[in-house]
Enzyme design. Structure first.
Site, short mmCIF file in Angstrom:
data_model
loop_
_atom_site.label_atom_id
_atom_site.label_comp_id
_atom_site.label_asym_id
_atom_site.label_seq_id
_atom_site.Cartn_x
_atom_site.Cartn_y
_atom_site.Cartn_z
N GLU A 1 0.82 -1.21 0.00
CA GLU A 1 0.00 0.00 0.00
C GLU A 1 0.85 1.26 0.00
OE1 GLU A 1 -3.11 2.53 2.75
OE2 GLU A 1 -2.44 0.57 3.46
N HIS B 161 -4.88 6.58 0.56
CA HIS B 161 -4.70 5.24 1.12
C HIS B 161 -5.39 4.22 0.23
CE1 HIS B 161 -3.19 5.94 5.34
NE2 HIS B 161 -3.54 7.17 5.00
N GLU C 13 -9.86 5.99 0.71
CA GLU C 13 -9.47 4.58 0.60
C GLU C 13 -9.76 4.17 -0.84
OE1 GLU C 13 -7.87 2.82 2.71
OE2 GLU C 13 -8.35 3.49 4.75
#
Length: 214
Positions: A44, A99, A178
């Site tokens: 990530e 993210h 996200e």
């Protein structure tokens, strides 16, 4: 300000990133974490960094000044409270945290985290602007990122919560993205490809420019 989550050196400095720091509303939480990965091992932190660089280039091409919370993808941190502080200068018009999620593989899609109560120290006007920033980026992601609103958390691509230091401590308009579920094969394929990351970055930049009235 772009805030690419985590950092490439976090995994080898667990003591440092496990240190507790203020997270808003009187809470404490870990300085940072290592983030998640795709099932194939794409991390990530690398995804966040790559997308942030792409968004930065697109915004700079439109004359927008962009600052970053970290200078590369090989360091440690900075801690979540420090990241928030970097964005709290009066000259910052928008803070966007980048993210990707690590959830059960059956779920897919993006979601925009929004603070469920007014951030600590923020005015009501800033809180309203934060919601507007989140909506602008949400709409752009839904329109052109290739990701759909999340099928597994929140509602229609929004998730309201009060446990994220980056939102809780924000005194400037802020949102926390996200950008898909790294454990889902479809999302991971997009996140792992240059073309997929470019498409996601273009959508984020379009949302930021819309928020700024550009």
């Amino acid at each position: 300000m772009l805030n690419p989550g985590h950092d490439g050196g976090n995994a080898s400095h667990t003591r440092e990133i496990n240190r507790l720091v203020p997270a808003g509303y009187g809470r404490m939480k870990a300085c940072d974490t290592t983030g998640t990965t795709t099932n194939a091992g794409y991390p990530e932190h690398a995804f966040n960094w790559d997308v942030a660089l792409r968004v930065r280039r697109l915004l700079q091409a439109q004359g927008i000044r962009v600052i970053m919370t970290r200078p590369n993808d090989t360091g440690v941190g900075p801690c979540v409270d420090r990241r928030a502080a970097i964005g709290n200068h009066a000259y910052v018009a928008a803070v966007v945290s980048i993210h990707a999620d690590g959830a059960p593989s059956s779920g897919h899609g993006f979601h925009v985290n929004q603070d469920s109560r007014r951030p600590q120290g923020a005015t009501a006007a800033v809180a309203r602007r934060s919601r507007a920033l989140g909506r602008a980026v949400h709409d752009a992601l839904a329109r052109s990122s290739g990701l759909v609103p999340s099928t597994y958390i929140g509602q229609n691509g929004y998730y309201f919560r009060d446990d994220l230091a980056g939102l809780n401590l924000a005194t400037r308009p802020a949102t926390f993205l996200e950008l898909g579920n790294m454990r889902n094969a479809g999302d991971a394929a997009r996140q792992s490809s240059r073309s997929g990351r470019a498409r996601i970055a273009r959508a984020i930049a379009a949302g930021i420019l819309a928020f700024l009235g550009r």
